[in-house]
Design a protein around this motif. Structure first.
Motif, short mmCIF file in Angstrom:
data_model
loop_
_atom_site.label_atom_id
_atom_site.label_comp_id
_atom_site.label_asym_id
_atom_site.label_seq_id
_atom_site.Cartn_x
_atom_site.Cartn_y
_atom_site.Cartn_z
N MET A 1 0.82 -1.21 0.00
CA MET A 1 0.00 0.00 0.00
C MET A 1 0.86 1.26 0.00
N GLN A 2 1.97 1.25 0.79
CA GLN A 2 2.82 2.44 0.85
C GLN A 2 3.44 2.74 -0.50
N ASN A 3 3.80 1.67 -1.24
CA ASN A 3 4.37 1.89 -2.57
C ASN A 3 3.37 2.57 -3.50
N VAL A 4 2.10 2.19 -3.39
CA VAL A 4 1.06 2.82 -4.21
C VAL A 4 0.90 4.29 -3.84
N LEU A 5 0.89 4.57 -2.54
CA LEU A 5 0.76 5.96 -2.09
C LEU A 5 1.95 6.79 -2.55
N ASN A 6 3.14 6.23 -2.47
CA ASN A 6 4.32 6.95 -2.93
C ASN A 6 4.23 7.27 -4.41
N ALA A 7 3.78 6.29 -5.20
CA ALA A 7 3.66 6.50 -6.64
C ALA A 7 2.64 7.59 -6.94
N LEU A 8 1.54 7.62 -6.21
CA LEU A 8 0.52 8.64 -6.45
C LEU A 8 1.04 10.02 -6.06
N ARG A 9 1.82 10.10 -4.98
CA ARG A 9 2.41 11.38 -4.59
C ARG A 9 3.37 11.87 -5.67
N VAL A 10 4.16 10.96 -6.19
CA VAL A 10 5.10 11.33 -7.26
C VAL A 10 4.34 11.79 -8.49
N LEU A 11 3.27 11.09 -8.84
CA LEU A 11 2.46 11.48 -10.00
C LEU A 11 1.90 12.88 -9.83
N ASP A 12 1.38 13.18 -8.64
CA ASP A 12 0.84 14.53 -8.38
C ASP A 12 1.91 15.60 -8.54
N GLU A 13 3.11 15.33 -8.02
CA GLU A 13 4.17 16.33 -8.10
C GLU A 13 4.67 16.53 -9.52
N VAL A 14 4.75 15.46 -10.29
CA VAL A 14 5.14 15.61 -11.70
C VAL A 14 4.12 16.47 -12.42
N ALA A 15 2.83 16.22 -12.16
CA ALA A 15 1.78 17.02 -12.80
C ALA A 15 1.92 18.49 -12.47
N ALA A 16 2.31 18.80 -11.23
CA ALA A 16 2.42 20.19 -10.80
C ALA A 16 3.70 20.87 -11.26
N ARG A 17 4.78 20.10 -11.47
CA ARG A 17 6.10 20.69 -11.70
C ARG A 17 6.70 20.38 -13.06
N GLN A 18 6.05 19.60 -13.87
CA GLN A 18 6.65 19.10 -15.11
C GLN A 18 7.15 20.23 -16.02
N PRO A 19 8.29 19.98 -16.73
CA PRO A 19 9.18 18.83 -16.61
C PRO A 19 10.05 18.94 -15.35
N VAL A 20 10.28 17.82 -14.69
CA VAL A 20 10.98 17.87 -13.41
C VAL A 20 11.92 16.67 -13.31
N GLY A 21 13.05 16.88 -12.63
CA GLY A 21 14.03 15.83 -12.44
C GLY A 21 13.84 15.07 -11.15
N VAL A 22 14.57 13.96 -11.00
CA VAL A 22 14.41 13.09 -9.84
C VAL A 22 14.78 13.82 -8.55
#
Length: 270
Positions: A1-22
């Motif tokens: 479950m934590q991996n899913v939550l982490n992936a969703l957090r990353v997806l949200d941040e990419v949407a807000a900041r794109q293009p963005v680096g690691v």
């Protein structure tokens, strides 16, 4: 479950900041770079993200998959199917970039763009959020909204983006009234200094704004003659889309209002 939550957090941040680096993503979500990298690779495998350059050093952006899912959720595919032929005709008549945006969460979101053939043009990514008070698309939607919705928005902070952004609630009320009377909104560098636009609201069957349509032009190319021509063209096009959806007239007296398009940035293509 934590991996899913982490992936969703990353997806949200990419949407807000794109293009963005690691590295920037890791700081934003406060996770180790290795965790963020795993999430990015998972999202890429699932088709949600892609890299702008090859290799791990590339910056990350959304694919069109999130936008498509959002359209299914909100019925925007039907709107787009109706709007795109009208947008193509509008672009052919003005040869400037045409945007279609929808209201969402106190902003408007760009869902379709047809670009001009001219070498200097306005470029905004699909999915971009535009402020209601400082973009033509946003003002078009806001002016066509109910008095209660307008007042609710005006009680919130109106951020300043440029020296010409309208941040005074009374001044914005006056402008929204003018937009309703004439059926279109204008933006002259209020969100981005190099962008001007003219927009009109698309009204659905209930009479509420379901979208806004705009003609976007680098400020250096705008003249009083082109502004007048764009106003008539975009108002007519928005009314055609609204009529096809079973709605009314966008922004004319007796209907509701037109709007003003959002800013972006100018780009010179080869």
């Amino acid at each position: 479950m934590q991996n899913v939550l982490n992936a969703l957090r990353v997806l949200d941040e990419v949407a807000a900041r794109q293009p963005v680096g690691v590295s920037d993503l890791a700081r934003a979500v406060e996770l180790p770079k290795s965790t963020v990298q795993r999430a990015l690779l998972t999202l890429r495998e699932a088709g949600w993200l892609r890299q702008t350059a090859s290799g791990t050093a590339g910056r990350w952006v959304l694919t069109t998959k999130p936008l498509l899912l959002g359209r299914h959720a909100s019925g925007e595919l039907g709107l787009r199917d109706v709007a795109v032929p009208v947008m193509e005709d509008l672009r052919g008549r003005c040869d400037e970039t045409v945007h279609l945006a929808v209201p969402e969460g106190g902003k408007v979101v760009l869902i379709e763009r047809l670009e001009t053939s001219q070498p200097v043009r306005i470029i905004l990514p699909l999915g971009k959020n535009l402020p209601l008070h400082a973009s033509a698309n946003g003002k078009a939607v806001l002016a066509a909204s109910t008095p209660e919705e307008i007042e609710r928005h005006l009680t919130e902070e109106l951020p300043r983006f440029t020296e010409t952004t309208v941040t005074d609630a009374d001044a914005l009320r006056e402008e929204l009234a003018a937009i309703r009377a004439r059926g279109y909104a204008t933006n002259d560098g209020e969100w981005r200094t190099d962008v001007s636009a003219t927009a009109s609201a698309v009204l659905g069957p209930s009479g509420h704004p379901v979208a806004s349509l705009s003609i976007n032009i680098p400020s250096s190319r705008l003249t009083s003659e082109s502004r007048a021509a764009h106003a008539e063209l975009v108002r007519e096009a928005a009314e055609r889309i609204g009529a096809a959806l079973g709605g009314g007239h966008g922004g004319r007296p007796g209907g509701t209002s037109g709007g003003r398009p959002g800013g972006g940035h100018s780009r010179r293509t080869p």
